[in-house]
Design a protein around this motif. Structure first.
Motif, short mmCIF file in Angstrom:
data_model
loop_
_atom_site.label_atom_id
_atom_site.label_comp_id
_atom_site.label_asym_id
_atom_site.label_seq_id
_atom_site.Cartn_x
_atom_site.Cartn_y
_atom_site.Cartn_z
N THR A 106 1.02 -1.13 0.13
CA THR A 106 0.05 -0.07 0.39
C THR A 106 0.95 1.21 0.11
OG1 THR A 106 -0.02 -0.33 2.62
CG2 THR A 106 -2.15 -0.96 0.66
N SER A 107 1.88 1.40 0.54
CA SER A 107 2.92 2.06 0.59
C SER A 107 3.52 2.86 -0.96
CB SER A 107 4.38 1.91 1.52
OG SER A 107 4.79 1.19 0.89
N ALA A 108 3.02 1.50 -1.46
CA ALA A 108 3.13 2.29 -2.98
C ALA A 108 2.83 2.04 -3.81
CB ALA A 108 4.48 0.26 -4.44
N ILE A 109 0.98 2.75 -3.41
CA ILE A 109 0.27 2.65 -4.71
C ILE A 109 0.11 4.22 -4.63
CG2 ILE A 109 -2.01 3.55 -3.66
CD1 ILE A 109 -3.01 1.60 -2.55
N ILE A 110 0.56 5.53 -3.73
CA ILE A 110 0.14 7.00 -4.57
C ILE A 110 1.84 6.96 -5.54
CG2 ILE A 110 1.49 9.59 -3.57
CD1 ILE A 110 -1.78 7.50 -2.96
N PRO A 111 3.06 6.34 -5.40
CA PRO A 111 4.20 6.18 -5.90
C PRO A 111 4.08 6.28 -6.95
CG PRO A 111 4.73 6.10 -3.90
CD PRO A 111 3.71 5.65 -3.87
N GLY A 138 -1.27 0.96 -10.07
CA GLY A 138 -1.36 1.63 -8.68
C GLY A 138 -2.90 1.42 -8.68
N CYS A 139 -3.79 0.96 -9.92
CA CYS A 139 -5.86 1.66 -9.06
C CYS A 139 -5.61 0.08 -8.76
CB CYS A 139 -5.91 2.02 -10.67
SG CYS A 139 -5.93 3.34 -10.97
N ILE A 140 -5.33 -1.29 -8.93
CA ILE A 140 -4.88 -2.40 -9.25
C ILE A 140 -5.41 -2.61 -7.36
CG2 ILE A 140 -4.97 -4.63 -8.47
CD1 ILE A 140 -3.93 -4.43 -11.57
N VAL A 142 -4.70 0.50 -5.06
CA VAL A 142 -6.61 1.66 -4.36
C VAL A 142 -7.09 0.33 -3.87
CG1 VAL A 142 -7.67 3.10 -4.60
CG2 VAL A 142 -5.56 3.18 -5.74
N ALA A 143 -8.04 -0.46 -5.33
CA ALA A 143 -9.23 -1.45 -4.56
C ALA A 143 -8.58 -2.41 -4.00
CB ALA A 143 -9.53 -1.92 -6.59
N MET A 144 -7.79 -3.23 -4.40
CA MET A 144 -7.69 -4.45 -3.23
C MET A 144 -7.95 -3.47 -1.64
SD MET A 144 -6.87 -7.23 -4.94
CE MET A 144 -5.96 -8.05 -2.90
N GLN A 145 -7.10 -2.43 -1.69
CA GLN A 145 -7.11 -1.51 -0.37
C GLN A 145 -8.76 -1.30 -0.05
OE1 GLN A 145 -5.36 1.99 0.20
NE2 GLN A 145 -4.49 1.28 2.20
N GLY A 146 -9.74 -0.46 -0.76
CA GLY A 146 -10.95 -0.26 -0.40
C GLY A 146 -11.86 -1.80 -0.02
N LEU A 147 -11.37 -2.52 -1.67
CA LEU A 147 -12.16 -4.12 -0.49
C LEU A 147 -12.10 -4.57 0.89
CD1 LEU A 147 -11.76 -5.86 -4.05
CD2 LEU A 147 -13.95 -4.76 -3.36
N GLU A 148 -10.96 -4.51 0.72
CA GLU A 148 -10.57 -5.16 2.10
C GLU A 148 -11.28 -4.38 3.64
OE1 GLU A 148 -6.42 -5.69 5.60
OE2 GLU A 148 -6.55 -5.72 2.70
N THR A 149 -11.32 -3.18 3.75
CA THR A 149 -11.81 -1.79 4.47
C THR A 149 -13.69 -2.75 4.09
OG1 THR A 149 -12.29 -0.44 2.98
CG2 THR A 149 -10.03 0.13 3.93
#
Length: 312
Positions: A106-111, A138-140, A142-149
């Motif tokens: 997740t730390s690499a999403i923004i870069p 990066g979009c993938i 983002v979606a993975m993090q969103g699905l987890e939340t």
């Protein structure tokens, strides 16, 4: 509840968008070479498996490779028998994506997103392609993090909780869920990502997750089948072969879901990686087991669908 499922749909859309953008970059880097590789390097089932694996790993989509294969068979560039090796390879190659998204970066999403935007605005072809890959990845995530939340809030809904518990208790239901979901969203990887989201919050059991992954292998066959509709008879057989290979693989492995879960658990303690490893082990064993019997399987399909005459 409506807001939760709307967000769920949004994250799935972002995931599929990311996959499409990343695939666009990868395809544009070597589009012509991919078709030529499929045509020239599939003279034996083993070569077809290796080519199918590599090309699917590059395109990040077994469905895209299957559609391409159906098209080449329809045009007469490949025989139906040659396509079997490619089909076996696509099942292995698609595991590359699930192994990738299983890691928590997740730390690499923004870069990734920033680098992607910068490269997309450059004029050179290669930088544009690399920008697509970076932004899509990066979009993938983002979606993975969103699905987890969203996993825990969705599971807090009584109806959803009861259904998930039923899925945990019934592996056959899990397979059905994976097949239907994959057929609807046309992505076995996205289906696996959803299962990973619920597993991370200990809502979905590993065996249920494996059942969903097995079912996703069947659901994703719909794309190749639809690609063969209206095409030549050999092309239609490719779709049938894809369906039967995955159905037989799931039927054989279904009694061993517990063993598959125990094996993947022994390799790592991270739920996401356990599910990714289980899918990889299943697809590798299934494909390698069929490889020596490609000729027999070809006869099986042509006999089963004897109204279709093909060039062997």
């Amino acid at each position: 509840m409506g807001e939760l499922f709307s967000l769920f749909a949004v994250y799935i859309t972002i995931f599929l968008f990311g996959m499409t953008v990343m695939r666009t970059g990868l395809v544009n880097l070597s589009q012509d070479r991919l078709k030529m590789t499929l045509m020239k390097m599939t003279s034996s089932p083993l070569k077809g498996l290796l080519v199918g694996t590599v090309v699917t790993a590059i395109l990040q989509s077994s469905s895209a490779v299957m559609v391409m294969t159906v098209g080449l068979v329809a045009a007469g560039y490949l025989t139906f028998k040659q396509s079997i090796g490619i089909i076996l390879g696509t099942n292995i190659g698609t595991c590359f994506t699930t192994e990738l998204i299983a890691f928590n970066i997740t730390s690499a999403i923004i870069p990734l997103l920033i680098i992607g935007v910068i490269l997309l605005n450059m004029r050179k072809h290669i930088t544009y392609c690399l920008g697509c890959i970076s932004f899509g990845l990066g979009c993938i995530f983002v979606a993975m993090q969103g699905l987890e939340t969203l996993a825990y809030p969705i599971a807090s809904i009584p109806a959803a909780y009861n259904f998930l518990q039923l899925t945990n208790e019934n592996n056959l239901l899990a397979v059905g869920v994976g097949a239907v979901l994959s057929a609807l969203i046309q992505s076995s990887t996205a289906t696996t990502a959803i299962a990973m989201g619920f597993m991370n919050d200990n809502i979905l059991a590993l065996q249920a997750g494996i059942g969903i992954v097995l079912g996703a292998n069947i659901g994703t066959c719909l794309t190749a089948f639809l690609a063969g509709v209206g095409a030549s008879r050999p092309a239609k057989l490719v779709g049938f072969a894809h369906i039967w290979l995955n159905i037989i693989g799931v039927l054989v492995f279904f009694p061993f879901i517990g063993w598959l879960g125990a094996l993947s658990s022994s390799l790592t303690t991270i739920p996401n990686l356990q599910l990714a490893h289980a899918g990889t082990i299943f697809n590798i064993i299934s494909s390698l087991a069929v490889l020596p019997f490609v000729a027999l399987f070809t006869k099986f399909i042509t006999t089963l669908h004897d109204d279709v005459k093909v060039r062997m």
